[in-house]
Design a protein around this motif. Sequence first.
Motif, short mmCIF file in Angstrom:
data_model
loop_
_atom_site.label_atom_id
_atom_site.label_comp_id
_atom_site.label_asym_id
_atom_site.label_seq_id
_atom_site.Cartn_x
_atom_site.Cartn_y
_atom_site.Cartn_z
N GLY A 16 0.23 20.52 10.45
CA GLY A 16 0.87 19.84 9.33
C GLY A 16 -0.02 18.81 8.68
N SER A 17 0.56 18.12 7.70
CA SER A 17 -0.19 17.13 6.92
C SER A 17 0.60 15.84 6.81
CB SER A 17 -0.48 17.65 5.52
OG SER A 17 -1.29 18.80 5.54
N LEU A 18 -0.13 14.74 6.67
CA LEU A 18 0.43 13.44 6.37
C LEU A 18 -0.53 12.71 5.45
CD1 LEU A 18 1.68 12.08 9.84
CD2 LEU A 18 3.12 12.70 7.90
N ARG A 19 0.02 11.81 4.65
CA ARG A 19 -0.84 10.92 3.86
C ARG A 19 -0.50 9.47 4.20
NH1 ARG A 19 -1.37 10.00 -2.65
NH2 ARG A 19 0.66 9.00 -2.32
N LEU A 20 -1.48 8.79 4.72
CA LEU A 20 -1.32 7.37 5.02
C LEU A 20 -1.72 6.53 3.81
CD1 LEU A 20 -2.83 7.16 8.62
CD2 LEU A 20 -0.51 7.77 7.91
N SER A 21 -1.03 5.43 3.64
CA SER A 21 -1.35 4.49 2.55
C SER A 21 -1.62 3.12 3.14
CB SER A 21 -0.19 4.39 1.57
OG SER A 21 0.10 5.63 0.97
N CYS A 22 -2.51 2.40 2.51
CA CYS A 22 -2.82 1.02 2.90
C CYS A 22 -2.85 0.21 1.61
CB CYS A 22 -4.15 0.95 3.63
SG CYS A 22 -4.73 -0.74 3.93
N THR A 23 -1.86 -0.63 1.42
CA THR A 23 -1.77 -1.42 0.21
C THR A 23 -2.22 -2.86 0.48
OG1 THR A 23 0.04 -0.06 -0.62
CG2 THR A 23 -0.24 -2.23 -1.61
N ALA A 24 -3.09 -3.33 -0.37
CA ALA A 24 -3.66 -4.67 -0.20
C ALA A 24 -2.97 -5.68 -1.11
CB ALA A 24 -5.15 -4.64 -0.51
N SER A 25 -2.55 -6.78 -0.50
CA SER A 25 -2.04 -7.91 -1.27
C SER A 25 -3.19 -8.88 -1.42
CB SER A 25 -0.86 -8.57 -0.55
OG SER A 25 0.24 -7.70 -0.47
N THR A 26 -3.76 -8.90 -2.61
CA THR A 26 -4.96 -9.68 -2.84
C THR A 26 -5.22 -9.80 -4.33
OG1 THR A 26 -7.35 -9.81 -2.45
CG2 THR A 26 -6.41 -7.61 -2.69
N SER A 27 -5.93 -10.85 -4.70
CA SER A 27 -6.32 -10.99 -6.09
C SER A 27 -7.63 -10.26 -6.38
CB SER A 27 -6.47 -12.47 -6.44
OG SER A 27 -7.45 -13.07 -5.61
N TYR A 28 -8.28 -9.76 -5.31
CA TYR A 28 -9.55 -9.07 -5.47
C TYR A 28 -9.36 -7.62 -5.94
CZ TYR A 28 -11.48 -12.83 -2.57
OH TYR A 28 -11.85 -14.05 -2.05
N ASP A 29 -10.37 -7.10 -6.57
CA ASP A 29 -10.46 -5.68 -6.87
C ASP A 29 -10.88 -4.99 -5.58
OD1 ASP A 29 -12.62 -3.71 -9.11
OD2 ASP A 29 -11.10 -3.11 -7.65
N ILE A 30 -10.06 -4.07 -5.08
CA ILE A 30 -10.38 -3.45 -3.79
C ILE A 30 -11.68 -2.64 -3.85
CG2 ILE A 30 -7.96 -3.42 -3.07
CD1 ILE A 30 -8.04 -0.34 -3.47
N PHE A 31 -12.07 -2.24 -5.04
CA PHE A 31 -13.33 -1.48 -5.15
C PHE A 31 -14.54 -2.40 -4.92
CE2 PHE A 31 -12.74 2.94 -6.77
CZ PHE A 31 -11.37 2.98 -6.62
N ALA A 32 -14.30 -3.69 -4.94
CA ALA A 32 -15.38 -4.64 -4.68
C ALA A 32 -15.50 -4.99 -3.20
CB ALA A 32 -15.16 -5.91 -5.49
N PHE A 33 -14.56 -4.52 -2.39
CA PHE A 33 -14.66 -4.78 -0.95
C PHE A 33 -15.90 -4.09 -0.41
CE2 PHE A 33 -10.95 -6.77 -1.57
CZ PHE A 33 -9.76 -6.30 -1.02
N SER A 34 -16.59 -4.74 0.50
CA SER A 34 -17.80 -4.15 1.06
C SER A 34 -17.49 -2.78 1.68
CB SER A 34 -18.38 -5.06 2.14
OG SER A 34 -18.74 -6.32 1.61
N VAL A 35 -16.43 -2.76 2.45
CA VAL A 35 -16.02 -1.53 3.12
C VAL A 35 -14.50 -1.54 3.25
CG1 VAL A 35 -16.20 -0.08 5.18
CG2 VAL A 35 -18.14 -1.51 4.51
N MET A 36 -13.90 -0.40 3.08
CA MET A 36 -12.51 -0.18 3.47
C MET A 36 -12.50 1.04 4.36
SD MET A 36 -10.03 -0.94 0.22
CE MET A 36 -8.58 -1.13 1.29
N GLY A 37 -11.62 1.02 5.34
CA GLY A 37 -11.63 2.16 6.24
C GLY A 37 -10.37 2.30 7.05
N TRP A 38 -10.35 3.38 7.79
CA TRP A 38 -9.27 3.69 8.71
C TRP A 38 -9.84 3.84 10.11
CZ3 TRP A 38 -4.23 3.72 7.25
CH2 TRP A 38 -3.96 3.82 5.88
N TYR A 39 -9.18 3.19 11.05
CA TYR A 39 -9.47 3.35 12.46
C TYR A 39 -8.21 3.88 13.14
CZ TYR A 39 -13.86 0.70 12.37
OH TYR A 39 -15.14 0.29 12.15
N ARG A 40 -8.40 4.39 14.34
CA ARG A 40 -7.23 4.80 15.12
C ARG A 40 -7.45 4.48 16.58
NH1 ARG A 40 -7.79 11.42 14.60
NH2 ARG A 40 -9.60 11.67 15.97
N GLN A 41 -6.34 4.30 17.27
CA GLN A 41 -6.40 4.03 18.70
C GLN A 41 -5.30 4.81 19.40
OE1 GLN A 41 -6.27 -0.13 19.81
NE2 GLN A 41 -7.28 0.32 21.75
N ALA A 42 -5.74 5.70 20.28
CA ALA A 42 -4.81 6.47 21.09
C ALA A 42 -4.57 5.73 22.40
CB ALA A 42 -5.39 7.86 21.34
#
Length: 116
Positions: A16-42
Amino acid sequence: QVQLVESGGGLVQTGGSLRLSCTASTSYDIFAFSVMGWYRQAPGKQRELVAAVTAGRETRYADSVRGRFTISRDRSKKTMYLQMNNLEPDDTAVYYCTARVGINYWGQGTQVTVSS
């Protein structure tokens, strides 16, 4: 200051499929962030990088998800996504989003469970 909130996790069957979303509350442009990413921990395992995107729009994927997962961002919505296709039981984990703006910010995590 950056606050990150993940959503979109849940229970899905193998393949199957899922789409995760991560919404930022910030005054910054998220495209200016050095890095954005997803981690996981089992359970019982260390947190691992799943996918990341840099300010230069370079993407990086864990070998285990390459070709199945896609990271993307929407500037106007200040949201990062992780499209996950062909899910496998080994993808079961808590997924965290992160953003680096000088320091690393983390969301609270969202559970993804893939049943066999």
